[in-house]
Write a protein that holds these residues in place. Structure first.
Motif, PDB file in Angstrom:
ATOM      1  N   ASN A  73       0.832  -1.214   0.000  1.00 43.32           N
ATOM      2  CA  ASN A  73       0.000   0.000   0.000  1.00 43.32           C
ATOM      3  C   ASN A  73       0.862   1.258   0.000  1.00 43.32           C
ATOM      4  O   ASN A  73       0.669   2.177   0.790  1.00 43.32           O
ATOM      5  N   ASN A  74       1.842   1.249  -0.945  1.00 44.88           N
ATOM      6  CA  ASN A  74       2.725   2.409  -1.105  1.00 44.88           C
ATOM      7  C   ASN A  74       3.341   2.838   0.217  1.00 44.88           C
ATOM      8  O   ASN A  74       3.261   3.994   0.635  1.00 44.88           O
ATOM      9  N   ASN A  75       3.968   1.838   0.861  1.00 46.75           N
ATOM     10  CA  ASN A  75       4.647   2.085   2.140  1.00 46.75           C
ATOM     11  C   ASN A  75       3.675   2.475   3.251  1.00 46.75           C
ATOM     12  O   ASN A  75       4.031   3.211   4.177  1.00 46.75           O
ATOM     13  N   GLY A  76       2.424   1.980   3.137  1.00 45.98           N
ATOM     14  CA  GLY A  76       1.422   2.304   4.143  1.00 45.98           C
ATOM     15  C   GLY A  76       0.901   3.713   4.032  1.00 45.98           C
ATOM     16  O   GLY A  76       0.273   4.223   4.961  1.00 45.98           O
ATOM     17  N   ARG A  77       1.125   4.335   2.861  1.00 44.04           N
ATOM     18  CA  ARG A  77       0.735   5.742   2.700  1.00 44.04           C
ATOM     19  C   ARG A  77      -0.618   5.908   2.005  1.00 44.04           C
ATOM     20  O   ARG A  77      -1.264   6.948   2.145  1.00 44.04           O
ATOM     21  N   THR A  78      -1.052   4.909   1.241  1.00 43.74           N
ATOM     22  CA  THR A  78      -2.346   5.003   0.563  1.00 43.74           C
ATOM     23  C   THR A  78      -3.333   3.991   1.112  1.00 43.74           C
ATOM     24  O   THR A  78      -4.385   3.754   0.532  1.00 43.74           O
ATOM     25  N   GLY A  79      -3.014   3.397   2.208  1.00 43.39           N
ATOM     26  CA  GLY A  79      -3.869   2.439   2.894  1.00 43.39           C
ATOM     27  C   GLY A  79      -3.052   1.835   4.029  1.00 43.39           C
ATOM     28  O   GLY A  79      -1.826   1.932   4.046  1.00 43.39           O
ATOM     29  N   ARG A  80      -3.721   1.231   4.984  1.00 40.36           N
ATOM     30  CA  ARG A  80      -2.981   0.600   6.085  1.00 40.36           C
ATOM     31  C   ARG A  80      -1.999  -0.427   5.541  1.00 40.36           C
ATOM     32  O   ARG A  80      -2.342  -1.229   4.671  1.00 40.36           O
ATOM     33  N   ALA A  81      -0.775  -0.408   6.052  1.00 41.54           N
ATOM     34  CA  ALA A  81       0.197  -1.439   5.686  1.00 41.54           C
ATOM     35  C   ALA A  81      -0.330  -2.789   6.165  1.00 41.54           C
ATOM     36  O   ALA A  81      -0.649  -2.965   7.336  1.00 41.54           O
ATOM     37  N   GLN A  82      -0.430  -3.740   5.222  1.00 44.28           N
ATOM     38  CA  GLN A  82      -0.905  -5.082   5.550  1.00 44.28           C
ATOM     39  C   GLN A  82       0.232  -6.097   5.592  1.00 44.28           C
ATOM     40  O   GLN A  82       0.187  -7.049   6.370  1.00 44.28           O
ATOM     41  N   THR A  83       1.227  -5.882   4.731  1.00 44.47           N
ATOM     42  CA  THR A  83       2.360  -6.806   4.673  1.00 44.47           C
ATOM     43  C   THR A  83       3.653  -6.018   4.492  1.00 44.47           C
ATOM     44  O   THR A  83       3.667  -4.967   3.847  1.00 44.47           O
ATOM     45  N   ALA A  84       4.731  -6.558   5.052  1.00 45.95           N
ATOM     46  CA  ALA A  84       6.058  -5.997   4.822  1.00 45.95           C
ATOM     47  C   ALA A  84       6.592  -6.542   3.500  1.00 45.95           C
ATOM     48  O   ALA A  84       6.326  -7.694   3.139  1.00 45.95           O
ATOM     49  N   THR A  85       7.335  -5.723   2.779  1.00 50.89           N
ATOM     50  CA  THR A  85       7.823  -6.114   1.454  1.00 50.89           C
ATOM     51  C   THR A  85       9.337  -6.006   1.338  1.00 50.89           C
ATOM     52  O   THR A  85       9.879  -6.107   0.246  1.00 50.89           O
ATOM     53  N   PHE A  86      10.039  -5.817   2.470  1.00 52.86           N
ATOM     54  CA  PHE A  86      11.472  -5.560   2.392  1.00 52.86           C
ATOM     55  C   PHE A  86      12.304  -6.818   2.144  1.00 52.86           C
ATOM     56  O   PHE A  86      13.525  -6.744   2.103  1.00 52.86           O
ATOM     57  N   ASN A  87      11.642  -7.964   1.983  1.00 50.94           N
ATOM     58  CA  ASN A  87      12.376  -9.184   1.637  1.00 50.94           C
ATOM     59  C   ASN A  87      12.348  -9.445   0.137  1.00 50.94           C
ATOM     60  O   ASN A  87      12.596 -10.558  -0.315  1.00 50.94           O
ATOM     61  N   GLN A  88      12.053  -8.412  -0.637  1.00 48.86           N
ATOM     62  CA  GLN A  88      11.976  -8.536  -2.090  1.00 48.86           C
ATOM     63  C   GLN A  88      12.918  -7.534  -2.748  1.00 48.86           C
ATOM     64  O   GLN A  88      13.204  -6.473  -2.196  1.00 48.86           O
ATOM     65  N   GLY A  89      13.380  -7.867  -3.946  1.00 48.26           N
ATOM     66  CA  GLY A  89      14.093  -6.932  -4.803  1.00 48.26           C
ATOM     67  C   GLY A  89      15.176  -6.127  -4.127  1.00 48.26           C
ATOM     68  O   GLY A  89      16.176  -6.663  -3.633  1.00 48.26           O
ATOM     69  N   ALA A  90      14.963  -4.812  -4.084  1.00 49.05           N
ATOM     70  CA  ALA A  90      15.966  -3.904  -3.533  1.00 49.05           C
ATOM     71  C   ALA A  90      16.258  -4.205  -2.071  1.00 49.05           C
ATOM     72  O   ALA A  90      17.396  -4.029  -1.605  1.00 49.05           O
ATOM     73  N   GLY A  91      15.265  -4.693  -1.318  1.00 57.06           N
ATOM     74  CA  GLY A  91      15.480  -5.002   0.086  1.00 57.06           C
ATOM     75  C   GLY A  91      16.555  -6.052   0.283  1.00 57.06           C
ATOM     76  O   GLY A  91      17.415  -5.934   1.168  1.00 57.06           O
ATOM     77  N   VAL A  92      16.523  -7.084  -0.548  1.00 59.51           N
ATOM     78  CA  VAL A  92      17.535  -8.145  -0.456  1.00 59.51           C
ATOM     79  C   VAL A  92      18.899  -7.602  -0.855  1.00 59.51           C
ATOM     80  O   VAL A  92      19.921  -7.891  -0.215  1.00 59.51           O
TER      81      VAL A  92
END
Length: 645
Positions: A73-92
């Protein structure tokens, strides 16, 4: 007390190793930083290039600088954050870099620490250290060598730096329910934000001043001249790219917003240890951290959902019948998302309303894009500074209802005897719940396909008959004929925006969410990865992959340029752009319905887009009645004709 992380370096060591820091206003990529570290360690000036503290903040900041998101949800900015995404792509990529600094011998394993890094750096056992700008004064005074500062690095895959997230803290006023106390608290907050206090705070700590209007302060100018390290953080933040190339918000650098963020940061700290002490891979460690983070988010969101239900009792606020003839003079705040030419028309309509009577004055304020306006409202709810009326876009509808802050339009219509049947059924239905319209439709739009009439004629291609659409296979057959004729290399100019996918999925009879698209119950799952959704997405991505469209990325504006230049015969765009496209082209522009999936058999139609007017309950019935008069005016015939034409 605002701060960001910066990189501190030992100027003497760099000079001796023959290493130049990044040019002013730029950052090293990961590979450039590792190359510098290799040179530093090869020179023998120090055994360790880095003194790295394994803190979650650096991971978050370098992920943002690399354009990666922490939450959905755009870093929790356009809706409540439901899931973390930092284990993907750039995060890894970021986590592999940070853990690799230790694993590959560039930094000793100092664990989760802020202070031990200072000790290693100040004792000359490392050439570089990440730390907060708030430490600039102490590090500068505590070192027996010259300390330099530079921007934080970014992942090579990002191509360039995005910038950093604001850190530090803010002052929050907790409602005492005593107006005099709240006013006194506000006076103190204003005092703390005043010029003298901001200068003192900055020069004595390293936290930078949050006001832009004091940059010419003589004391600050003198201080910066003597202490250039304090300016690095200000420059780094000032050049942070808060907008993407298409003008939309860069949610990476706006920072993640989630209730259990402190707990989630601890899970990242645990992930460092899992890699460096327990032998897990960075991907495995982040997967574990994300699993824990998602449970925290689920528990937090469930708790606050139940609290919201208990506190509000319903999703909307009731309003009794009001006698609008008894309205006292009042000024209303109206926030909108219309810039440029559209903004001028909004101003024209607001002026027309203000001139039509002498009781109600409307102040119209442009808040930026739809996303900007949405986020501004959420922020205003936290500070109690929300407007009386807001133009909010279609995707914000559920959030608007969930706020519990509305006076729903159907109550106003019933009280005033307003005939809601004047609205196009598809428009009224979109902005309705079981009781009726919750918002007043205003600037409604849908996507259509624009085409170059001359190109289609020269290629011998007929557009769909009036009232019909091409199926996917029919559109591709037309594209083959267009490109085979040589009138253009590209049949389509396609912007990779989510709206076209949503609309063509609807036109093909597919659902986006369960529970009948969230209409007969709250949406709890997405469904667009099934059946028709896959067929639609294969068609859209295939337009690029199979050479029917250039790869223009996520854009609204580049498609117009390609279409105007005659480099494409067809383009999807909003109906709101019809005037500009018609006037801007040096060829005849035609329009047709958007296509549908072959499996659908025929078109279903499109979803209403654009935005509506929402009345935010002021708690004062006469003020709400004044807002209703303005909403009725904006829906009036003359205003609708002006807005459309």
């Amino acid at each position: 007390n605002s701060s960001t992380p910066i990189a501190y370096y030992n100027v003497d060591m760099f000079a001796e190793a023959g290493v130049e820091p990044p040019a002013k206003g730029t950052s090293w990529s990961f590979s450039e930083m590792l190359e510098a570290c290799d040179a530093i360690q090869a020179s023998g000036v120090t055994q360790n290039c880095m003194a790295l503290g394994q803190v979650g903040w650096y991971f978050e900041q370098i992920l943002a600088n690399s354009g990666g998101l922490y939450y959905d949800n755009n870093n929790g900015r356009t809706g409540r954050a439901q899931t973390a995404t930092f284990n993907q792509g750039a995060g890894v990529e970021v986590f592999e870099f940070l853990t690799g600094l230790v694993a590959n011998g560039y930094s000793p394993n100092l664990g989760n620490t802020w202070t031990d890094t200072d000790s290693v750096f100040l004792s000359g056992e490392a050439a570089i250290m990440f730390d907060s700008t708030s430490g600039a004064g102490g590090l500068q005074d505590g070192a027996d060598f010259e300390v330099g500062t530079m921007f934080m690095p970014y992942a090579d895959s990002a191509g360039d730096r995005n910038g950093v997230i604001i850190g530090g803290a803010a002052l929050w006023l907790l409602d005492s329910e005593d107006d005099a106390k709240d006013a006194a608290a506000w006076d103190f907050m204003k005092f703390m934000a005043a010029e003298d206090q901001q200068v003192t705070w900055h020069t004595e700590t390293g936290y930078f001043p949050v006001r832009t209007d004091i940059s010419n302060n003589a004391d600050l100018q003198s201080f910066w001249a003597e202490n250039p390290n304090f300016v690095t953080a200000i420059d780094q933040l000032a050049t942070t790219k808060t907008k993407l190339a298409d003008g939309s918000p860069n949610y990476a650098v706006l920072g993640g917003r989630a209730g259990p963020a402190p707990a989630i940061r601890r899970f990242v700290v645990e992930a460092y240890s899992a890699v460096l002490d327990d032998g897990m891979s960075p991907q495995e460690a982040l997967d574990v951290a994300v699993e824990k983070a998602n449970q925290e988010l689920s528990d937090y969101n469930a708790f606050f959902a139940s609290e919201d239900d208990a506190n509000t009792g319903s999703t909307t606020t009731a309003m009794a019948d009001t006698d609008t003839s008894g309205i006292e003079p009042v000024t209303l705040e109206f926030w909108h998302a219309m810039g440029g030419d559209l903004g001028e028309v909004v101003d024209e309509l607001v002026t027309r309303f203000n001139d039509s009577q002498d009781v109600i004055t409307v102040n119209a304020t442009f808040q930026g894009s739809y996303d900007d306006t949405y986020n501004a409202l959420l922020a205003a709810f936290e500070t109690g500074t929300e407007p009386n009326i807001i133009q909010n876009f279609d995707l914000a509808s559920q959030t608007m209802i969930d706020t519990g802050r509305l006076v729903p339009a159907y109550q106003l219509m019933e009280a005033d005897g307003f005939d809601s049947s004047i609205f196009i059924p598809a428009v009224a239905d979109y902005y309705s719940d079981d009781n009726g319209m919750v918002a007043m439709a205003f600037n409604s739009s849908t996507p259509i396909a624009y085409y170059n009439v001359d190109m289609l004629k020269e290629a011998g291609v007929e557009p769909p008959a009036e009232g019909t659409s091409w199926s996917f296979s029919e559109m591709l057959a037309a594209c083959d004929a267009i490109q085979a004729s040589g009138v253009t290399q590209n049949c389509v100019a396609l912007g990779q925006t989510g709206w076209y996918f949503e609309q063509i999925l609807a036109n093909s009879g597919g659902l986006y969410y369960n529970n009948d698209n969230g209409r007969t119950g709250r949406a709890s799952e997405v469904m667009f990865n099934q059946g028709t959704g896959v067929e639609v997405f294969e068609f859209l991505t295939g337009l690029v992959a199979n050479g029917y469209s250039a790869n223009l990325g996520n854009t609204w504006t580049d498609t117009d340029s390609v279409f105007f230049a005659g480099d494409a015969a067809i383009m999807f765009d909003s109906t709101s752009g019809a005037g500009g496209l018609q006037d801007g082209a040096d060829f005849e522009v035609g329009t047709m319905f958007i296509p549908y999936a072959d499996s659908a058999g025929d078109r279903n139609g499109v979803i209403i887009g654009g935005a509506a007017l929402w009345l935010l309950d002021s708690g004062d019935e006469t003020t709400n009645a004044a807002v209703w008069e303005f909403m009725k005016f904006m829906a009036g015939e003359d205003q609708q004709v002006t807005w459309h034409t």
